[in-house]
Motif scaffolding. Structure first.
Motif, PDB file in Angstrom:
ATOM      1  N   ILE A 124     -49.788  -7.071 -63.723  1.00  0.00           N
ATOM      2  CA  ILE A 124     -49.724  -6.088 -62.645  1.00  0.00           C
ATOM      3  C   ILE A 124     -51.122  -5.541 -62.369  1.00  0.00           C
ATOM      4  O   ILE A 124     -51.887  -5.245 -63.292  1.00  0.00           O
ATOM      5  CB  ILE A 124     -48.780  -4.937 -63.007  1.00  0.00           C
ATOM      6  N   THR A 125     -51.461  -5.419 -61.099  1.00  0.00           N
ATOM      7  CA  THR A 125     -52.730  -4.815 -60.709  1.00  0.00           C
ATOM      8  C   THR A 125     -52.456  -3.583 -59.847  1.00  0.00           C
ATOM      9  O   THR A 125     -51.484  -3.546 -59.094  1.00  0.00           O
ATOM     10  CB  THR A 125     -53.607  -5.794 -59.909  1.00  0.00           C
ATOM     11  N   ALA A 126     -53.287  -2.577 -59.996  1.00  0.00           N
ATOM     12  CA  ALA A 126     -53.206  -1.387 -59.153  1.00  0.00           C
ATOM     13  C   ALA A 126     -54.177  -1.546 -57.994  1.00  0.00           C
ATOM     14  O   ALA A 126     -55.342  -1.887 -58.198  1.00  0.00           O
ATOM     15  CB  ALA A 126     -53.544  -0.144 -59.950  1.00  0.00           C
ATOM     16  N   ILE A 127     -53.690  -1.303 -56.788  1.00  0.00           N
ATOM     17  CA  ILE A 127     -54.535  -1.368 -55.595  1.00  0.00           C
ATOM     18  C   ILE A 127     -54.835   0.068 -55.185  1.00  0.00           C
ATOM     19  O   ILE A 127     -53.932   0.812 -54.787  1.00  0.00           O
ATOM     20  CB  ILE A 127     -53.845  -2.139 -54.459  1.00  0.00           C
ATOM     21  N   LEU A 128     -56.078   0.478 -55.301  1.00  0.00           N
ATOM     22  CA  LEU A 128     -56.469   1.856 -55.050  1.00  0.00           C
ATOM     23  C   LEU A 128     -56.762   2.093 -53.574  1.00  0.00           C
ATOM     24  O   LEU A 128     -56.932   1.150 -52.797  1.00  0.00           O
ATOM     25  CB  LEU A 128     -57.697   2.212 -55.898  1.00  0.00           C
ATOM     26  N   SER A 129     -56.839   3.366 -53.205  1.00  0.00           N
ATOM     27  CA  SER A 129     -57.051   3.713 -51.800  1.00  0.00           C
ATOM     28  C   SER A 129     -58.415   3.278 -51.288  1.00  0.00           C
ATOM     29  O   SER A 129     -58.615   3.199 -50.067  1.00  0.00           O
ATOM     30  CB  SER A 129     -56.891   5.227 -51.607  1.00  0.00           C
ATOM     31  N   ASN A 130     -59.356   2.991 -52.174  1.00  0.00           N
ATOM     32  CA  ASN A 130     -60.666   2.492 -51.749  1.00  0.00           C
ATOM     33  C   ASN A 130     -60.702   0.974 -51.648  1.00  0.00           C
ATOM     34  O   ASN A 130     -61.752   0.384 -51.431  1.00  0.00           O
ATOM     35  CB  ASN A 130     -61.768   2.976 -52.703  1.00  0.00           C
ATOM     36  N   GLY A 131     -59.538   0.326 -51.836  1.00  0.00           N
ATOM     37  CA  GLY A 131     -59.435  -1.119 -51.695  1.00  0.00           C
ATOM     38  C   GLY A 131     -59.683  -1.894 -52.970  1.00  0.00           C
ATOM     39  O   GLY A 131     -59.478  -3.112 -52.996  1.00  0.00           O
ATOM     40  N   LYS A 132     -60.098  -1.228 -54.042  1.00  0.00           N
ATOM     41  CA  LYS A 132     -60.347  -1.915 -55.305  1.00  0.00           C
ATOM     42  C   LYS A 132     -59.021  -2.251 -55.982  1.00  0.00           C
ATOM     43  O   LYS A 132     -58.068  -1.476 -55.929  1.00  0.00           O
ATOM     44  CB  LYS A 132     -61.202  -1.060 -56.240  1.00  0.00           C
TER      45      LYS A 132
END
Length: 258
Positions: A124-132
């Protein structure tokens, strides 16, 4: 009669030389105290603590800060340490507080996760609000939508992430999955499944505008399908003959609304 000459007082010695000597002694004393202080443990960092990190680990934050117990307490400045920590991808801002004697605390504020992704091996990966996009492990709590089918659509995915970051937190938490569903009229069209068993057809460019409509339908209607494009349409699953378990709307009805 012989006149007596008045006795002249001898001028008192000037005290400037004494004052200068005292000044030199005081200055040497202060220098000695400063030397002793900066060589003592009082001028060193004795403890470094971290708070606020979720996607950046404590060890990553400490490494980025460049400080550790035993380093000088007064140097580098707190703002300089915070600037180092802010270079970490998940960190939006950092505040460093120094408390004498010897305590240094780093508080970070991270970019929030607006979605999650899955790697080829199931991580699982987290997609942050800065696109990272950051790996977070298989045991993470998934409280945001999972993005599926976006391989090769990185630019479109970044636009979706920007749109999701503008949504209310409670609405975003209800989205369980988002997949691309493009059409000729709406190349950015998407399909959303919610945890409250709704299916929504809309477009990335319309998502913020349609957010309140989505909320209103979810809060007042039974599970069903929504098409929110040029015109808005809602159909409960019961009228479609479905059982409400994520039944997809007819492609002819949803795909040609545009």
């Amino acid at each position: 009669m012989t006149e007596r000459m008045p006795v002249l007082k001898e001028p008192s010695p000037k005290r400037r030389s004494n004052r200068r000597l005292l000044g030199v002694i005081y200055a040497l004393f202060i220098v000695l105290l400063l030397v002793l202080f900066f060589r003592s443990s009082l001028s060193k960092i004795s403890e470094v603590t971290v708070s606020g990190g979720r996607f950046a680990s404590e060890s990553e934050i400490l490494a980025a800060s460049g400080v550790e117990p035993g380093d000088p307490f007064f140097w580098p400045a707190a703002d300089a340490i915070a600037g180092r920590v802010e270079k970490l991808e998940p960190v939006a801002s950092a505040v460093v507080r120094k408390t004498f004697p010897g305590k240094l605390h780093i508080e970070v504020t991270e970019f929030p996760a607006v979605a999650y992704g899955l790697t080829a091996d199931g991580a699982i990966t987290a997609i942050l609000s800065n696109g990272k996009e950051l790996p977070i492990g298989a045991d993470a709590v998934v409280d945001r939508p999972v993005l599926r089918g976006w391989n090769g659509r990185e630019e479109d995915k970044l636009k979706l992430v920007d749109a999701l970051s503008l949504l209310p937190d409670d609405l975003l938490a209800d989205f369980s999955e988002i997949a691309p569903y493009p059409s000729d009229a709406y190349p950015d069209r998407i399909r959303i499944y919610t945890r409250t068993r709704f299916e929504i057809i809309t477009a990335v460019s319309l998502l913020e505008e349609k957010a309140e409509t989505i909320r209103a339908v979810i809060e007042t209607q039974e599970p069903g399908s929504m098409t929110l494009l040029l015109a808005d349409r809602y159909v409960p699953y019961t009228e479609e003959g479905g059982d409400g378990e994520g039944k997809a709307p007819d492609a002819e009805n949803t795909g040609k609304q545009d």
